[in-house]
Design a protein around this motif. Sequence first.
Motif, PDB file in Angstrom:
ATOM      1  N   HIS A 188       0.794  -1.228   0.000  1.00  0.00           N
ATOM      2  CA  HIS A 188       0.000   0.000   0.000  1.00  0.00           C
ATOM      3  C   HIS A 188       0.828   1.281   0.000  1.00  0.00           C
ATOM      4  O   HIS A 188       0.266   2.371  -0.107  1.00  0.00           O
ATOM      5  CB  HIS A 188      -0.934   0.005   1.217  1.00  0.00           C
ATOM      6  CG  HIS A 188      -1.892  -1.138   1.230  1.00  0.00           C
ATOM      7  ND1 HIS A 188      -3.045  -1.160   0.485  1.00  0.00           N
ATOM      8  CD2 HIS A 188      -1.851  -2.320   1.904  1.00  0.00           C
ATOM      9  CE1 HIS A 188      -3.703  -2.291   0.701  1.00  0.00           C
ATOM     10  NE2 HIS A 188      -2.992  -3.017   1.550  1.00  0.00           N
ATOM     11  N   GLY A 189       2.129   1.171   0.132  1.00  0.00           N
ATOM     12  CA  GLY A 189       2.970   2.360   0.150  1.00  0.00           C
ATOM     13  C   GLY A 189       3.044   2.992   1.531  1.00  0.00           C
ATOM     14  O   GLY A 189       2.314   2.625   2.459  1.00  0.00           O
ATOM     15  N   ARG A 190       3.953   3.960   1.670  1.00  0.00           N
ATOM     16  CA  ARG A 190       4.170   4.632   2.945  1.00  0.00           C
ATOM     17  C   ARG A 190       3.520   6.016   2.910  1.00  0.00           C
ATOM     18  O   ARG A 190       3.796   6.803   1.993  1.00  0.00           O
ATOM     19  CB  ARG A 190       5.668   4.782   3.235  1.00  0.00           C
ATOM     20  CG  ARG A 190       6.452   3.486   3.134  1.00  0.00           C
ATOM     21  CD  ARG A 190       7.944   3.744   3.312  1.00  0.00           C
ATOM     22  NE  ARG A 190       8.269   3.992   4.703  1.00  0.00           N
ATOM     23  CZ  ARG A 190       8.663   3.042   5.545  1.00  0.00           C
ATOM     24  NH1 ARG A 190       8.795   1.782   5.135  1.00  0.00           N
ATOM     25  NH2 ARG A 190       8.949   3.337   6.806  1.00  0.00           N
TER      26      ARG A 190
END
Length: 302
Positions: free
Chosen positions: A180-182
């Motif tokens: 999901h990414g940071r």
Amino acid sequence: MPLNRADLADFTCFLAIARHRSFRLAALELGVSPSALSHALKGLEARLGVRLVNRTNRSVMLTAAGQELEQAISQPFDAIGQAVEALNRHRDAPAGRVRLNAVVDAVSLVLAPVLPEFARRYPNIELEISASNRMVDVIGSGFDAGLRHGGTVPEDMVAQRVSADLRWVVAASPDYLARHGRPATPRDLQAHRCIGVRLGDDRLYRWEFMGPEGEFAVAVPSQFILDDGRAMVALALAGAGLAYAAEPVFAPHLASGALELVLQDWATSGPGYQIYYSSRRQVPAGLRLLVELIREMRPLGL
């Protein structure tokens, strides 16, 4: 009417019922069964010839006679209890029983590291701990003290710090972040899966951050809402979403790499854990010794 030993014992039972307005809580305080407590009250009422308590399925209320008796005997019995507690100064080893209501995370972070040493030093002191995030009236519920984050301690209580300030952070598993990414800013949380926190007063917690203009709170989208830190960490470890807590809650999993911090530049700090108790009661020796040992061993700094 002359008093006998049964009267004195049953007066103690009656006062516990009067404090809690609950047979279950009064029985818990005294370490007896609710049925034994009910039997003691019936015996006292029979000997006195008056009804002291009206009890229904939903409530416990004192009668007018019960209210009058409570007012008349509560102060003398408090004085007796304080006198007995004061005898600890003359014992070779302190003894007694302390009931403590503690927020769940504080049990593992503050108490667990010191209790083995407490047991070694004070084998005759019994410590009963109720671990709950629910906000309770510790005195009305029969506890000697509470252990909570400093910002949630009632203002009419005497409080002692037992930890340094806490840093509040956001963490997630490497698997979640890979998928999901940071988030780069708290605003990005609106596009993420966040694990919500239900506070002890039933409010849904708004995650707090520190920005250039000061502290602010964010209402995060939450598919999962929990009221227990251990469950929240379990979901974060499983990759269910981002979690928010005091940094020591995540510490073992951060060290192992099972969780990673995000939004560190936005982290805020707040008051650490405090033990609090009523200023109107003498502090039990066991509680005083517990506080002293925590401050000596400093499991979360001070």
